[in-house]
Design an enzyme around this catalytic site. Structure first.
Site, mmCIF file in Angstrom:
data_model
loop_
_atom_site.group_PDB
_atom_site.id
_atom_site.type_symbol
_atom_site.label_atom_id
_atom_site.label_comp_id
_atom_site.label_asym_id
_atom_site.label_seq_id
_atom_site.Cartn_x
_atom_site.Cartn_y
_atom_site.Cartn_z
ATOM 1 N N LYS A 92 -7.112 -5.612 -4.589
ATOM 2 C CA LYS A 92 -6.480 -5.408 -3.556
ATOM 3 C C LYS A 92 -4.954 -5.131 -3.899
ATOM 4 O O LYS A 92 -4.251 -6.569 -3.406
ATOM 5 C CB LYS A 92 -7.274 -4.516 -2.450
ATOM 6 C CG LYS A 92 -6.185 -3.097 -2.301
ATOM 7 C CD LYS A 92 -6.854 -1.992 -2.336
ATOM 8 C CE LYS A 92 -6.068 -1.010 -2.777
ATOM 9 N NZ LYS A 92 -5.560 -0.229 -3.524
ATOM 10 N N GLN A 113 -0.770 -11.268 -0.560
ATOM 11 C CA GLN A 113 -2.226 -9.736 -0.568
ATOM 12 C C GLN A 113 -3.114 -10.614 0.357
ATOM 13 O O GLN A 113 -4.124 -9.896 0.991
ATOM 14 C CB GLN A 113 -2.003 -9.396 -1.740
ATOM 15 C CG GLN A 113 -2.575 -8.081 -1.318
ATOM 16 C CD GLN A 113 -1.693 -6.404 -1.309
ATOM 17 O OE1 GLN A 113 -0.435 -7.137 -1.791
ATOM 18 N NE2 GLN A 113 -1.848 -6.003 -0.183
ATOM 19 N N LYS A 116 -3.300 -10.958 3.942
ATOM 20 C CA LYS A 116 -2.504 -9.399 4.937
ATOM 21 C C LYS A 116 -4.095 -8.738 4.157
ATOM 22 O O LYS A 116 -4.516 -8.100 5.737
ATOM 23 C CB LYS A 116 -1.414 -8.587 3.770
ATOM 24 C CG LYS A 116 -1.273 -7.677 4.029
ATOM 25 C CD LYS A 116 -0.432 -6.510 3.389
ATOM 26 C CE LYS A 116 1.213 -7.344 2.947
ATOM 27 N NZ LYS A 116 2.005 -6.547 2.593
ATOM 28 N N LYS A 128 -1.871 -8.478 -7.274
ATOM 29 C CA LYS A 128 -0.671 -7.046 -7.257
ATOM 30 C C LYS A 128 -0.268 -7.121 -8.518
ATOM 31 O O LYS A 128 -0.880 -8.305 -9.357
ATOM 32 C CB LYS A 128 0.531 -8.397 -6.564
ATOM 33 C CG LYS A 128 2.063 -7.794 -6.658
ATOM 34 C CD LYS A 128 1.474 -6.562 -4.738
ATOM 35 C CE LYS A 128 2.143 -5.211 -4.547
ATOM 36 N NZ LYS A 128 3.154 -4.983 -3.194
ATOM 37 N N GLY A 167 0.200 1.883 -5.446
ATOM 38 C CA GLY A 167 2.271 1.777 -5.256
ATOM 39 C C GLY A 167 2.625 0.343 -4.829
ATOM 40 O O GLY A 167 1.555 -0.525 -4.078
ATOM 41 N N ASP A 168 3.737 0.327 -5.602
ATOM 42 C CA ASP A 168 5.291 -0.617 -4.527
ATOM 43 C C ASP A 168 6.288 0.023 -4.850
ATOM 44 O O ASP A 168 6.130 0.583 -5.457
ATOM 45 C CB ASP A 168 4.465 -1.949 -4.500
ATOM 46 C CG ASP A 168 5.670 -2.561 -4.164
ATOM 47 O OD1 ASP A 168 5.165 -3.381 -3.276
ATOM 48 O OD2 ASP A 168 6.574 -3.705 -4.424
ATOM 49 N N THR A 211 1.919 2.501 5.534
ATOM 50 C CA THR A 211 3.041 1.511 5.351
ATOM 51 C C THR A 211 3.850 1.292 7.176
ATOM 52 O O THR A 211 4.301 0.659 7.547
ATOM 53 C CB THR A 211 3.399 0.800 4.774
ATOM 54 O OG1 THR A 211 2.078 0.352 3.173
ATOM 55 C CG2 THR A 211 4.124 -0.356 4.293
ATOM 56 N N ASN A 243 9.694 4.220 0.646
ATOM 57 C CA ASN A 243 8.496 5.474 1.679
ATOM 58 C C ASN A 243 8.030 4.500 2.429
ATOM 59 O O ASN A 243 8.037 5.025 3.037
ATOM 60 C CB ASN A 243 7.337 4.193 0.058
ATOM 61 C CG ASN A 243 5.748 5.148 0.713
ATOM 62 O OD1 ASN A 243 5.498 3.876 1.963
ATOM 63 N ND2 ASN A 243 5.893 6.086 0.801
ATOM 64 N N SER A 380 -5.043 2.258 2.168
ATOM 65 C CA SER A 380 -5.470 2.613 0.595
ATOM 66 C C SER A 380 -7.361 2.113 1.113
ATOM 67 O O SER A 380 -7.786 2.321 0.085
ATOM 68 C CB SER A 380 -4.964 1.354 0.511
ATOM 69 O OG SER A 380 -3.749 1.528 -0.581
HETATM 70 P P1 NDP Z 1 10.390 2.504 -2.542
HETATM 71 O O1 NDP Z 1 10.317 2.111 -3.990
HETATM 72 O O2 NDP Z 1 9.750 3.286 -2.150
HETATM 73 O O3 NDP Z 1 11.638 1.683 -1.953
HETATM 74 C C1 NDP Z 1 12.404 0.979 -2.238
HETATM 75 C C2 NDP Z 1 13.618 0.975 -0.989
HETATM 76 O O4 NDP Z 1 14.296 -0.297 -1.784
HETATM 77 C C3 NDP Z 1 14.610 2.186 -1.938
HETATM 78 O O5 NDP Z 1 15.496 2.094 -0.998
HETATM 79 C C4 NDP Z 1 15.879 0.906 -2.821
HETATM 80 O O6 NDP Z 1 16.498 1.098 -3.333
HETATM 81 C C5 NDP Z 1 15.509 -0.530 -2.416
HETATM 82 N N1 NDP Z 1 15.298 -1.631 -2.684
HETATM 83 C C6 NDP Z 1 14.162 -2.211 -3.340
HETATM 84 N N2 NDP Z 1 15.475 -3.083 -4.130
HETATM 85 C C7 NDP Z 1 16.228 -3.711 -3.222
HETATM 86 C C8 NDP Z 1 16.592 -5.011 -3.532
HETATM 87 N N3 NDP Z 1 16.802 -5.975 -4.653
HETATM 88 N N4 NDP Z 1 17.679 -5.082 -2.781
HETATM 89 C C9 NDP Z 1 18.331 -3.674 -2.130
HETATM 90 N N5 NDP Z 1 17.319 -2.808 -1.758
HETATM 91 C C10 NDP Z 1 16.360 -2.913 -2.118
HETATM 92 O O7 NDP Z 1 9.602 1.048 -1.826
HETATM 93 P P2 NDP Z 1 8.626 0.669 -0.914
HETATM 94 O O8 NDP Z 1 9.037 1.743 0.892
HETATM 95 O O9 NDP Z 1 7.211 1.110 -1.128
HETATM 96 O O10 NDP Z 1 8.605 -0.942 -0.936
HETATM 97 C C11 NDP Z 1 9.327 -1.315 0.057
HETATM 98 C C12 NDP Z 1 9.009 -2.132 0.335
HETATM 99 O O11 NDP Z 1 7.982 -2.708 1.324
HETATM 100 C C13 NDP Z 1 8.799 -3.408 -0.594
HETATM 101 O O12 NDP Z 1 9.062 -4.955 -0.172
HETATM 102 C C14 NDP Z 1 7.319 -3.257 -1.052
HETATM 103 O O13 NDP Z 1 7.018 -4.652 -1.329
HETATM 104 C C15 NDP Z 1 6.398 -3.539 0.551
HETATM 105 N N6 NDP Z 1 5.237 -2.793 1.180
HETATM 106 C C16 NDP Z 1 5.110 -1.443 0.273
HETATM 107 C C17 NDP Z 1 3.835 -1.044 0.141
HETATM 108 C C18 NDP Z 1 3.848 0.737 0.267
HETATM 109 O O14 NDP Z 1 2.353 1.125 0.571
HETATM 110 N N7 NDP Z 1 4.701 1.380 -0.399
HETATM 111 C C19 NDP Z 1 3.171 -1.957 1.754
HETATM 112 C C20 NDP Z 1 3.054 -3.164 1.963
HETATM 113 C C21 NDP Z 1 4.296 -3.485 1.948
HETATM 114 P P3 NDP Z 1 16.693 1.617 -4.226
HETATM 115 O O15 NDP Z 1 16.453 2.930 -4.245
HETATM 116 O O16 NDP Z 1 18.520 2.268 -5.052
HETATM 117 O O17 NDP Z 1 16.670 0.922 -5.425
#
Ligand code: NDP
Length: 449
Positions: A92, A113, A116, A128, A167-168, A211, A243, A380
């Site tokens: 997962k 993961q 976690k 992943k 998603g991620d 999250t 997100n 999830s």
């Molecule tokens: P999204 O794609 O919804 O958002 C990612 C955000 O981070 C955007 O604002 C993006 O900016 C920014 N970003 C991405 N890459 C970079 C970078 N290299 N430098 C600076 N900013 C960056 O992703 P999520 O919110 O889902 O995920 C964010 C983090 O949380 C990740 O590390 C993910 O693995 C982790 N996570 C997510 C979960 C989930 O349920 N979604 C669960 C657990 C962890 P831009 O729009 O400019 O790309």
């Protein structure tokens, strides 16, 4: 780096086998460093080669994803799925679409993961996946054709009892919908093979929020137990505006805090009056535009190019919610110098090892990602339960379960830190608590496993 010979030997072997995979090696090193007291107390871990096995994915799949863009040109991307460990349940973990996705990134995320998912208390193994496809600037049709092509191969390797992706970064409800549709077309079956689905076809209420909300529930419990404090009246800086960041902002605000900054990969906004989340949602979720647009709607706010400057803003609580290694040693020192009292990781591995060291040495409360952001995968897991039951729970019911899970994760990690004589070090606590359950399951299932 390792006083224990067994740990040193395992880490040397992983480094030799995975040259140049820096993110993966960073994640492995952090976990192994936490396990010293455990491997010394339990000789069966070495005898059964548990660590040698746990650092090697059970399966790693790489595949070609060919699709046609809006101009009729053929595009080729690389797809991945890392099925890391299924000792306690089906693999997962999310799918990430970002140009930086490569074997090292997918393996680091898959490895994290495992622990976690174990911490959530739900029966889920670790995995992943993703692709180096860049969703930025792509039309809806291009996103759909990419997702369909990606799933045409991935479908062969996943299933509700085998591997359940979510998603991620770059994968939200739209992408999950296109992938789910393709899976159903290919298999002619309706199952809970993906989570984060739309509510009309098996998704769970509160999964979208989980999250970010879960991160705040964890942080609230950490503040309450370790400092008899709370979010109330605190100034909070959150990186990212995807997100996780959006729903962390929502919950932190509901809990009485003022969130003053958010960012994306081009820059950050600072709004001393507190971020207006409706405007951010409109920019990032509805229009898929840049965070810099915020200052057009709120002229009193500031926009700055570049991401790392966000950590120089004075705050009580910092919640990094963008990406890996976004807080380096200098940023951590800037946060400490400005009096930060708590840092909790919404993103995966957003703090470098040097940054973590700075926080722990300064006595800052530190919630590591694998504990603090586990609310997404936990919900999830709840979506999988509802799919199996053919039932949908109310938002309140899912949210209450999420809160209880996050509170449980905090105490699990906190108690483990005490047992290792490192009271309050939740990095060690989360790693040990997450590891112990997986280790016991691997021991019980024999070595050929
Ligand atoms: P999204 O794609 O919804 O958002 C990612 C955000 O981070 C955007 O604002 C993006 O900016 C920014 N970003 C991405 N890459 C970079 C970078 N290299 N430098 C600076 N900013 C960056 O992703 P999520 O919110 O889902 O995920 C964010 C983090 O949380 C990740 O590390 C993910 O693995 C982790 N996570 C997510 C979960 C989930 O349920 N979604 C669960 C657990 C962890 P831009 O729009 O400019 O790309």
């Amino acid at each position: 780096m390792f006083k224990n010979e067994y740990l040193a030997k395992v880490y040397a072997e992983v480094s030799k086998r995975n040259p140049g995979e820096n993110e993966f090696l960073q994640a492995v090193r952090e976990v192994l460093e936490s396990l010293e007291s455990v491997v010394e107390k339990r000789p069966e871990i070495e005898k059964n080669g548990i660590l040698e096995r746990i650092v090697e994915p059970e399966r790693f799949i790489q595949f070609r994803v060919a699709w046609v863009d809006d101009n009729g040109n053929v595009q080729v991307n690389r797809g991945f799925r890392c099925q890391f460990n299924s000792a306690i349940g089906p693999y997962k973990g999310g799918l990430r679409l970002h140009p930086s996705v490569c074997a090292s990134v997918v393996k680091f995320l898959g490895f994290e993961q495992i622990f976690k998912n174990s911490l959530t208390g739900l029966p889920m193994g670790g995995g992943k996946g993703g692709s180096d496809f860049d969703p930025k600037g792509k039309s809806d049709g291009e996103i759909m054709r990419f997702c369909q092509s990606f799933m045409t191969e991935l479908e062969k390797h996943i299933g509700q009892f085998t591997d359940v992706p979510a998603g991620d970064i770059g994968v939200g409800g739209r992408e999950i919908g296109y992938m789910y549709g393709q899976y159903k077309r290919l298999r002619n079956e309706v199952t809970g093979v993906l989570t984060g689905k739309g509510l009309s076809y098996g998704g769970s209420l509160a999964r979208t929020e989980a999250t970010g909300y879960g991160l705040c529930y964890f942080t609230q419990e950490m503040l309450s137990c370790m400092k008899q404090d709370s979010f109330k009246g605190k100034t909070v800086v959150i990186s990212g505006s995807g997100n996780v960041a959006i729903f962390a902002t929502e919950k932190a605000t509901q809990l009485g805090a003022k969130v003053v900054a958010l960012s994306d990969s081009t820059g950050y906004i600072y709004d001393a009056n507190g971020i207006n989340l409706d405007i951010v949602k409109d920019i990032k979720l509805a229009k898929r535009a840049r965070i810099s647009e915020y200052v057009k709607a709120v002229p009193t706010a500031e926009y700055h190019d570049g991401c790392s400057g966000i950590w120089t803003i004075k705050c009580d609580i910092a919640l990094p919610c963008a990406t890996q290694n976004e807080i380096d040693e200098a940023s951590a020192k800037a946060l400490v110098a400005n009096g930060v009292m708590a840092v909790a990781e919404g993103a995966n591995m957003p703090s470098t090892p040097e940054a973590v060291e700075v926080f722990l040495n300064a006595g800052v409360l530190f919630g590591p990602a694998k504990a603090a952001n586990a609310g997404g995968v936990a919900t999830s897991g709840l979506e999988m339960s509802q799919n199996s039951l053919r039932l949908s729970w109310s938002f309140e019911e899912v949210d209450e379960r999420l809160q209880n899970i996050m509170i449980g994760i905090f105490h699990n990690a906190f108690n483990a830190s005490k047992e290792c004589n490192k009271e309050g070090n939740l990095v060690v606590g989360a790693n040990v608590a997450g590891f112990t359950k997986v280790c016991d399951a691997m021991l019980a299932q024999g070595i050929a496993y």
